[in-house]
Write a protein that holds these residues in place. Structure first.
Motif, short mmCIF file in Angstrom:
data_model
loop_
_atom_site.label_atom_id
_atom_site.label_comp_id
_atom_site.label_asym_id
_atom_site.label_seq_id
_atom_site.Cartn_x
_atom_site.Cartn_y
_atom_site.Cartn_z
N LEU A 145 4.42 5.80 -2.44
CA LEU A 145 5.52 5.62 -1.50
C LEU A 145 6.31 6.92 -1.37
N ASP A 146 6.81 7.18 -0.17
CA ASP A 146 7.67 8.35 0.02
C ASP A 146 9.11 7.99 -0.31
N SER A 147 10.05 8.89 -0.06
CA SER A 147 11.45 8.64 -0.43
C SER A 147 12.10 7.55 0.41
N TYR A 148 11.42 7.11 1.47
CA TYR A 148 11.91 6.01 2.30
C TYR A 148 11.28 4.68 1.90
N GLY A 149 10.46 4.72 0.86
CA GLY A 149 9.82 3.51 0.39
C GLY A 149 8.63 3.07 1.23
N LYS A 150 8.04 4.00 1.99
CA LYS A 150 6.92 3.69 2.86
C LYS A 150 5.64 4.36 2.34
N ASP A 151 4.52 3.68 2.56
CA ASP A 151 3.24 4.30 2.19
C ASP A 151 2.50 4.74 3.45
N ILE A 152 1.34 5.33 3.25
CA ILE A 152 0.59 5.86 4.39
C ILE A 152 0.14 4.76 5.34
N LEU A 153 -0.15 3.59 4.78
CA LEU A 153 -0.57 2.46 5.62
C LEU A 153 0.51 2.10 6.65
N HIS A 154 1.75 2.14 6.20
CA HIS A 154 2.87 1.81 7.08
C HIS A 154 2.89 2.72 8.30
N TYR A 155 2.75 4.02 8.07
CA TYR A 155 2.83 4.98 9.18
C TYR A 155 1.62 4.89 10.10
N VAL A 156 0.45 4.66 9.52
CA VAL A 156 -0.74 4.55 10.36
C VAL A 156 -0.68 3.28 11.20
N GLU A 157 -0.19 2.20 10.60
CA GLU A 157 -0.06 0.95 11.34
C GLU A 157 0.89 1.09 12.52
N LEU A 158 2.00 1.82 12.31
CA LEU A 158 2.96 2.06 13.39
C LEU A 158 2.32 2.82 14.55
N SER A 159 1.36 3.67 14.25
CA SER A 159 0.73 4.50 15.29
C SER A 159 -0.19 3.69 16.20
N GLY A 160 -0.65 2.55 15.71
CA GLY A 160 -1.55 1.73 16.51
C GLY A 160 -3.00 2.19 16.47
N ASP A 161 -3.31 3.14 15.60
CA ASP A 161 -4.68 3.64 15.50
C ASP A 161 -5.47 2.72 14.56
N ARG A 162 -6.20 1.77 15.12
CA ARG A 162 -6.89 0.76 14.32
C ARG A 162 -8.03 1.36 13.48
N GLN A 163 -8.71 2.35 14.03
CA GLN A 163 -9.83 2.96 13.30
C GLN A 163 -9.33 3.69 12.06
N LEU A 164 -8.25 4.46 12.22
CA LEU A 164 -7.68 5.17 11.07
C LEU A 164 -7.10 4.19 10.07
N LEU A 165 -6.49 3.12 10.57
CA LEU A 165 -5.91 2.11 9.69
C LEU A 165 -6.99 1.48 8.81
N GLU A 166 -8.13 1.18 9.40
CA GLU A 166 -9.23 0.59 8.65
C GLU A 166 -9.72 1.57 7.56
N LYS A 167 -9.78 2.86 7.94
CA LYS A 167 -10.24 3.87 6.98
C LYS A 167 -9.28 3.99 5.82
N VAL A 168 -7.98 4.08 6.11
CA VAL A 168 -6.97 4.26 5.06
C VAL A 168 -6.89 3.02 4.18
N ALA A 169 -7.05 1.85 4.78
CA ALA A 169 -6.98 0.61 4.01
C ALA A 169 -8.05 0.57 2.93
N LYS A 170 -9.22 1.14 3.24
CA LYS A 170 -10.28 1.21 2.23
C LYS A 170 -9.89 2.09 1.06
N TYR A 171 -9.18 3.19 1.36
CA TYR A 171 -8.70 4.08 0.29
C TYR A 171 -7.69 3.34 -0.59
N VAL A 172 -6.80 2.57 0.03
CA VAL A 172 -5.76 1.86 -0.70
C VAL A 172 -6.39 0.80 -1.61
N ARG A 173 -7.38 0.11 -1.11
CA ARG A 173 -8.04 -0.94 -1.90
C ARG A 173 -8.91 -0.34 -3.00
N GLY A 174 -9.27 0.97 -2.79
CA GLY A 174 -10.11 1.63 -3.81
C GLY A 174 -11.55 1.20 -3.69
#
Length: 373
Positions: A344-373
Motif C-alpha cells: 500500500l502507498d501512503s494513501y492506503g491504496k495498492d496497485i490494483l486500486h489504481y489499475v482498476e480506476l483506469s479501466g484497463d481490464r487486460q492490465l488489471l487481469e495481469k496485476v491481479a495474478k501478481y497479487v494472488r502470487g
C-alpha cells in the motif's frame, strides 16, 4: 538577412584580457560578424586582494590586446568608459543595436543598460544568488553550491536581473582548485555559445532573480577557512552530480552510462533523487527495460518506494495503461525479483486500486495474478 548579421555590442577592456579575447573569437566562430566592441580603459581598484591562495601552474598564452585584435578581425572598436551613457547611446542608435554581451566590464549603470532593448547578458562564474559578488569561487565552496556559470540579463543591481540558464561544471574526485577555476572559466565559453544559439533561435526564456543582497567580499582569513573545506565540497558535489547523471541515464535507458556510474559508485544503487525517486523507479516509470533488468540483477530493492509510498511496480504500470500491445516485461522482472504487488502507498491504496480506476481490464487481469502470487 540572417539574424546573426544583427549588430551586437561586446562590453570589453581595451587592454589584453583573456575573457575579452576569447569571447570575441567565440562570437566570431559561431557566426556573429557584426560586432561593435566597447572597450573600457584600465582602472586601478582599491583594496584589490592580490594574494595567491592556491598553486597555479597551468600555462595559458597571453591574449592579444583588444585594439590589435579588433583591427586584425576588422571589427568596429570604440574606446569608451562603460558608464558614459551619452557616448554609448550615440553608438547604439547609430548601429540600431539591441543586445549587449559582457566579455569584460565593471559595474554597468542602469542608464546604459536601458539603452539595449533586448538587454545586456552577463556570464557570472557561479550560481546566483548563492555566489553573487566578486568572491564567487569562495562562496561556491562555502555555500555548497554547484560550480558553473549563471547566464542572466543584468539590471541596476549587481548579479541580479533576469535569469536565463545555469551551465554546471562537472567535478571529478581528482579536481584541484586550479583546474576548478579553469573549468569554470571554460564553462563560460560553453554557456556563451549556447546562449547565442538560443537567442538567435528566439528561444530565450527568463525569470526574475531573487537576490535580496549580494555577498560581501571575504577577508583573507575567511578565504583560507573556506578553502579548507574544498575536499568535502568536492566530494559532496561530485556525488550529487553523479546521482543526477545516473537518474538521467535511467530515464533515457542509457545502460552503458548506468553501468559506468554504478561501477564507480555502487552505493548509488538505492539513492533517492530530489523527487524521492530511486534509479529503479526512474527506469520503471520510463519503461527502460534493460536498465531495470540490470538494476535488479545488481540487487536493487524492488519494493523501495518513493516519497509517497509509491512502489516501483506502481510507477511501472503508469505508461502501460490502456496501451495497445503493451509490454508487461518490466512488471514480470519486478515480480520475479520479489516485488510485493499488494503493498500500500501512503494513501492506503495498492496497485490494483489504481489499475482498476483506469479501466484497463487486460492490465488489471495481469496485476491481479501478481497479487494472488
Amino acid at each position: 538577412m540572417s539574424l546573426k548579421n544583427e549588430p551586437v555590442v561586446v562590453f570589453a577592456y581595451d587592454f589584453p584580457h583573456r575573457k575579452t579575447y576569447d569571447f570575441i573569437l567565440d562570437l566570431m566562430a559561431v557566426g556573429l560578424r557584426n560586432l561593435v566592441v566597447l572597450a573600457a580603459p584600465h582602472k586601478e581598484l582599491k583594496n584589490t586582494d592580490r594574494r595567491v591562495y592556491f598553486p597555479r601552474s597551468l600555462i595559458v598564452p597571453p591574449p592579444i590586446g583588444t585594439p590589435d585584435l579588433c583591427e586584425s578581425l576588422g571589427l568596429k572598436l570604440y574606446l569608451v568608459d562603460h558608464g558614459d551613457s551619452e557616448k554609448i547611446r550615440k553608438i547604439v542608435d547609430h548601429y540600431d543595436i539591441k543586445l549587449g554581451i559582457v566579455a569584460g566590464a565593471r559595474i554597468i549603470p542602469g542608464s546604459v543598460i536601458e539603452l539595449f532593448s533586448e538587454g545586456i547578458v552577463n556570464f557570472h562564474p557561479g550560481k546566483i544568488p548563492e555566489t553573487s559578488g566578486l568572491d564567487s569561487l569562495y562562496y561556491t565552496i562555502k555555500n555548497m553550491a554547484p560550480p558553473g556559470v549563471t547566464v542572466h540579463y543584468i539590471d541596476h543591481k549587481v548579479d541580479a536581473g533576469r535569469y536565463i540558464s545555469f551551465e554546471e561544471t562537472p567535478i571529478s574526485l581528482h579536481e584541484t582548485l586550479e583546474t576548478l577555476v579553469e573549468n569554470i572559466y571554460q564553462t563560460q565559453r560553453v554557456a556563451l555559445r549556447r546562449f547565442v544559439d538560443s537567442y538567435f533561435a528566439r528561444a530565450v526564456k527568463t525569470e526574475i532573480i531573487d537576490r535580496p543582497k549580494k555577498n560581501q567580499p571575504m577577508t583573507p582569513d575567511e578565504k583560507l577557512v573556506t578553502l579548507s573545506g574544498f575536499e568535502n565540497w568536492r566530494a559532496e558535489i561530485h556525488l550529487r552530480q553523479q546521482t543526477e547523471a545516473l537518474l538521467v541515464a535511467c530515464k533515457d535507458g542509457n545502460l552503458k552510462k548506468v553501468e559506468q556510474i554504478l561501477s564507480a559508485h555502487p552505493a548509488l544503487l538505492g539513492v533517492a533523487g530530489k523527487q524521492g525517486w530511486t534509479p529503479l523507479i526512474v527506469a520503471c516509470f520510463n519503461q527502460s527495460r534493460e536498465v531495470v533488468r540490470y538494476l535488479l540483477e545488481l540487487g536493487a530493492d524492488p519494493n523501495q518506494a518513493g516519497a509517497k509510498g509509491t512502489t516501483p511496480a506502481m510507477y511501472a504500470k503508469t505508461k502501460l495503461i490502456n496501451q495497445e500491445n503493451a509490454d508487461y516485461s518490466i512488471l514480470d522482472l519486478l515480480y520475479d525479483s520479489g516485488a510485493d504487488f499488494s503493498r500500500l502507498d501512503s494513501y492506503g491504496k495498492d496497485i490494483l486500486h489504481y489499475v482498476e480506476l483506469s479501466g484497463d481490464r487486460q492490465l488489471l487481469e495481469k496485476v491481479a495474478k501478481y497479487v494472488r502470487g
